[in-house]
Scaffold this active site. Structure first.
Site, PDB file in Angstrom:
ATOM      1  N   HIS A 103      -9.687   1.015   4.844  1.00 47.63           N
ATOM      2  CA  HIS A 103      -8.402   1.203   5.546  1.00 47.63           C
ATOM      3  C   HIS A 103      -8.634   2.134   6.739  1.00 47.63           C
ATOM      4  O   HIS A 103      -9.447   3.058   6.660  1.00 47.63           O
ATOM      5  CB  HIS A 103      -7.369   1.800   4.576  1.00 47.63           C
ATOM      6  CG  HIS A 103      -5.982   1.776   5.123  1.00 47.63           C
ATOM      7  ND1 HIS A 103      -5.534   2.710   6.021  1.00 47.63           N
ATOM      8  CD2 HIS A 103      -4.952   0.917   4.922  1.00 47.63           C
ATOM      9  CE1 HIS A 103      -4.273   2.425   6.345  1.00 47.63           C
ATOM     10  NE2 HIS A 103      -3.904   1.345   5.698  1.00 47.63           N
TER      11      HIS A 103
ATOM     12  N   GLY B 182       2.605  -1.167   4.416  1.00 47.03           N
ATOM     13  CA  GLY B 182       2.655   0.256   4.081  1.00 47.03           C
ATOM     14  C   GLY B 182       4.088   0.710   3.889  1.00 47.03           C
ATOM     15  O   GLY B 182       4.688   0.518   2.823  1.00 47.03           O
ATOM     16  N   GLY B 183       4.682   1.282   4.932  1.00 49.44           N
ATOM     17  CA  GLY B 183       6.025   1.876   4.859  1.00 49.44           C
ATOM     18  C   GLY B 183       7.069   1.013   4.171  1.00 49.44           C
ATOM     19  O   GLY B 183       7.797   1.487   3.284  1.00 49.44           O
TER      20      GLY B 183
ATOM     21  N   GLU C 125      -5.814  -5.126  10.564  1.00 51.34           N
ATOM     22  CA  GLU C 125      -4.802  -4.089  10.777  1.00 51.34           C
ATOM     23  C   GLU C 125      -5.090  -3.362  12.088  1.00 51.34           C
ATOM     24  O   GLU C 125      -5.909  -2.438  12.115  1.00 51.34           O
ATOM     25  CB  GLU C 125      -4.837  -3.087   9.624  1.00 51.34           C
ATOM     26  CG  GLU C 125      -4.525  -3.687   8.279  1.00 51.34           C
ATOM     27  CD  GLU C 125      -3.852  -2.663   7.384  1.00 51.34           C
ATOM     28  OE1 GLU C 125      -2.701  -2.895   6.986  1.00 51.34           O
ATOM     29  OE2 GLU C 125      -4.454  -1.615   7.111  1.00 51.34           O
TER      30      GLU C 125
ATOM     31  N   ASN D 164       0.865  -1.185   0.000  1.00 49.94           N
ATOM     32  CA  ASN D 164       0.000   0.000   0.000  1.00 49.94           C
ATOM     33  C   ASN D 164       0.901   1.235   0.000  1.00 49.94           C
ATOM     34  O   ASN D 164       1.479   1.581   1.028  1.00 49.94           O
ATOM     35  CB  ASN D 164      -0.897  -0.038   1.253  1.00 49.94           C
ATOM     36  CG  ASN D 164      -1.712   1.232   1.407  1.00 49.94           C
ATOM     37  OD1 ASN D 164      -1.867   2.006   0.464  1.00 49.94           O
ATOM     38  ND2 ASN D 164      -2.244   1.447   2.603  1.00 49.94           N
TER      39      ASN D 164
ATOM     40  N   LYS E 292       0.070   4.256  -0.333  1.00 52.19           N
ATOM     41  CA  LYS E 292      -0.618   5.434   0.241  1.00 52.19           C
ATOM     42  C   LYS E 292      -0.448   6.649  -0.679  1.00 52.19           C
ATOM     43  O   LYS E 292      -0.399   6.487  -1.895  1.00 52.19           O
ATOM     44  CB  LYS E 292      -0.117   5.711   1.665  1.00 52.19           C
ATOM     45  CG  LYS E 292      -0.154   4.468   2.542  1.00 52.19           C
ATOM     46  CD  LYS E 292      -0.025   4.774   4.005  1.00 52.19           C
ATOM     47  CE  LYS E 292       0.135   3.478   4.770  1.00 52.19           C
ATOM     48  NZ  LYS E 292      -0.078   3.623   6.196  1.00 52.19           N
TER      49      LYS E 292
ATOM     50  N   SER F  56       3.070  -2.218  10.491  1.00 55.12           N
ATOM     51  CA  SER F  56       4.523  -2.211  10.682  1.00 55.12           C
ATOM     52  C   SER F  56       5.181  -3.549  10.345  1.00 55.12           C
ATOM     53  O   SER F  56       6.091  -3.992  11.051  1.00 55.12           O
ATOM     54  CB  SER F  56       4.881  -1.753  12.097  1.00 55.12           C
ATOM     55  OG  SER F  56       4.399  -0.435  12.310  1.00 55.12           O
TER      56      SER F  56
ATOM     57  N   GLY G  71       1.964   2.222  10.780  1.00 55.96           N
ATOM     58  CA  GLY G  71       2.877   3.351  10.627  1.00 55.96           C
ATOM     59  C   GLY G  71       3.535   3.774  11.934  1.00 55.96           C
ATOM     60  O   GLY G  71       4.127   4.844  12.012  1.00 55.96           O
TER      61      GLY G  71
ATOM     62  N   GLU H 283      -7.032   4.552   7.839  1.00 56.29           N
ATOM     63  CA  GLU H 283      -6.840   5.986   7.550  1.00 56.29           C
ATOM     64  C   GLU H 283      -8.099   6.565   6.909  1.00 56.29           C
ATOM     65  O   GLU H 283      -8.452   7.717   7.130  1.00 56.29           O
ATOM     66  CB  GLU H 283      -5.598   6.174   6.663  1.00 56.29           C
ATOM     67  CG  GLU H 283      -4.319   5.969   7.473  1.00 56.29           C
ATOM     68  CD  GLU H 283      -3.130   5.449   6.689  1.00 56.29           C
ATOM     69  OE1 GLU H 283      -3.125   5.515   5.445  1.00 56.29           O
ATOM     70  OE2 GLU H 283      -2.186   4.941   7.339  1.00 56.29           O
TER      71      GLU H 283
HETATM   72  C1  PEP Z   1      -0.941   0.042   5.904  1.00 54.84           C
HETATM   73  O1  PEP Z   1      -0.820   1.067   5.276  1.00 54.84           O
HETATM   74  O2  PEP Z   1      -1.922  -0.673   5.690  1.00 54.84           O
HETATM   75  C2  PEP Z   1       0.098  -0.322   6.877  1.00 54.84           C
HETATM   76  C3  PEP Z   1      -0.036  -1.445   7.517  1.00 54.84           C
HETATM   77  O3  PEP Z   1       1.144   0.542   7.045  1.00 54.84           O
HETATM   78  P1  PEP Z   1       2.559   0.220   7.799  1.00 54.84           P
HETATM   79  O4  PEP Z   1       3.046  -1.086   7.226  1.00 54.84           O
HETATM   80  O5  PEP Z   1       3.429   1.366   7.456  1.00 54.84           O
HETATM   81  O6  PEP Z   1       2.255   0.100   9.251  1.00 54.84           O
END
Ligand code: PEP
Length: 260
Positions: free
Chosen positions: A97, A236-237, A169, A11, A13, A215, A175, A99
């Site tokens: 999600h 994500g990251g 999640e 993802n 983002k 994460s 994040g 966010e």
């Molecule tokens: C996400 O964006 O769904 C996510 C899990 O981000 P991160 O891996 O950065 O925590």
């Protein structure tokens, strides 16, 4: 138990220019070429869908949008529909999600409409759910997830459910660098699978793909995917760098191979 092939979703983002998206997608395609035992999906921002579609053409890497609106077309300025996302080359779409829920006020009912719209257009919805830290500390996690699951999947028949991917999640792990411990995540994944079994029966629940997100990094992906009910990751990251993303894919396959 069904042998569920690991599914790894990146993802991105609201990141990356067209040039950056192209370079990253090309690097992921290269990395995925040696790893046929997993499914890989990239979710770039809407603006880069075309560029990433070109970069992954002819490879097994697939494309996802990060959101859709539930109407097919019309006067909805700023929104993108499931048929448009399909037309842009997506097979998957991320829905609900945290966010979107926290910043844009998305509700379980809206998530349900979006999942239905995605299914109607032949997309695989990646249905995200999870608790905040306060909800976990109040001991509400399992009840909350049951509610998110029940409302999100309301009116979705077993034949349609087989196209739905679930992504657990925990909001406190997204994040933040704080990952759920493998056992902690497994407890929730197993609860989700039990609820799916009650709703759809043993077969569909056993085949359902339940991703973990929060994460995920190369260092924690082997232990997480070694858990019985963790079938892949929403990253994500760590998906913004080809090296870490490909390493997560490698670790996931290694764990999958060692699973009974
Ligand atoms: C996400 O964006 O769904 C996510 C899990 O981000 P991160 O891996 O950065 O925590």
């Amino acid at each position: 138990m069904a042998k569920r092939l690991p599914l790894i979703v990146g993802n991105w983002k609201m990141n990356l220019t067209l040039a950056g998206a192209k370079a990253l997608a090309e690097a992921v395609v290269k990395g995925a070429a040696d790893l046929p035992e997993s499914k890989v999906v990239l979710a770039p921002p809407f603006t880069a869908l075309g560029e990433v579609r070109k970069a992954i053409a002819g490879s097994p890497v697939q494309l996802a949008a990060q959101n859709v609106f539930w109407e097919d077309q019309g006067a909805f300025t700023g929104e993108v529909s499931a048929p448009l996302v399909r037309d842009a080359g997506c097979q998957y779409v991320v829905i609900g999600h945290s966010e979107r829920r926290q910043i844009f006020g998305e509700t379980d009912e809206g998530v349900n409409k979006k999942i239905k719209a995605a299914l109607k257009s032949g997309l695989f919805p990646i249905f995200c759910l999870g608790e905040t830290l306060a909800e976990r500390e109040r001991g509400e996690t399992m009840d909350l997830l049951s509610r998110q699951l029940r409302t999100g999947l309301e009116g979705i028949a077993p034949g349609e459910f087989k196209s739905v991917v679930i992504a657990y999640e925990p909001v406190w792990a997204i994040g933040t660098g704080r990952t759920a411990a493998p056992g902690q995540a497994e407890e929730v994944h197993s609860h989700i699978r039990k609820k799916l079994e009650l709703a759809y029966g043993i077969g569909p629940a056993d085949c359902a793909i339940i991703l973990y997100g929060g994460s995920v990094k190369p260092a924690n992906s082997f232990a997480l995917l070694s858990e019985k009910n963790i079938d892949g990751f929403l990253v994500g990251g760590a998906s913004l760098e080809a090296e870490s993303f490909v390493q997560i894919m490698r670790e996931a396959i290694r764990a999958h191979k060692e699973k009974k």
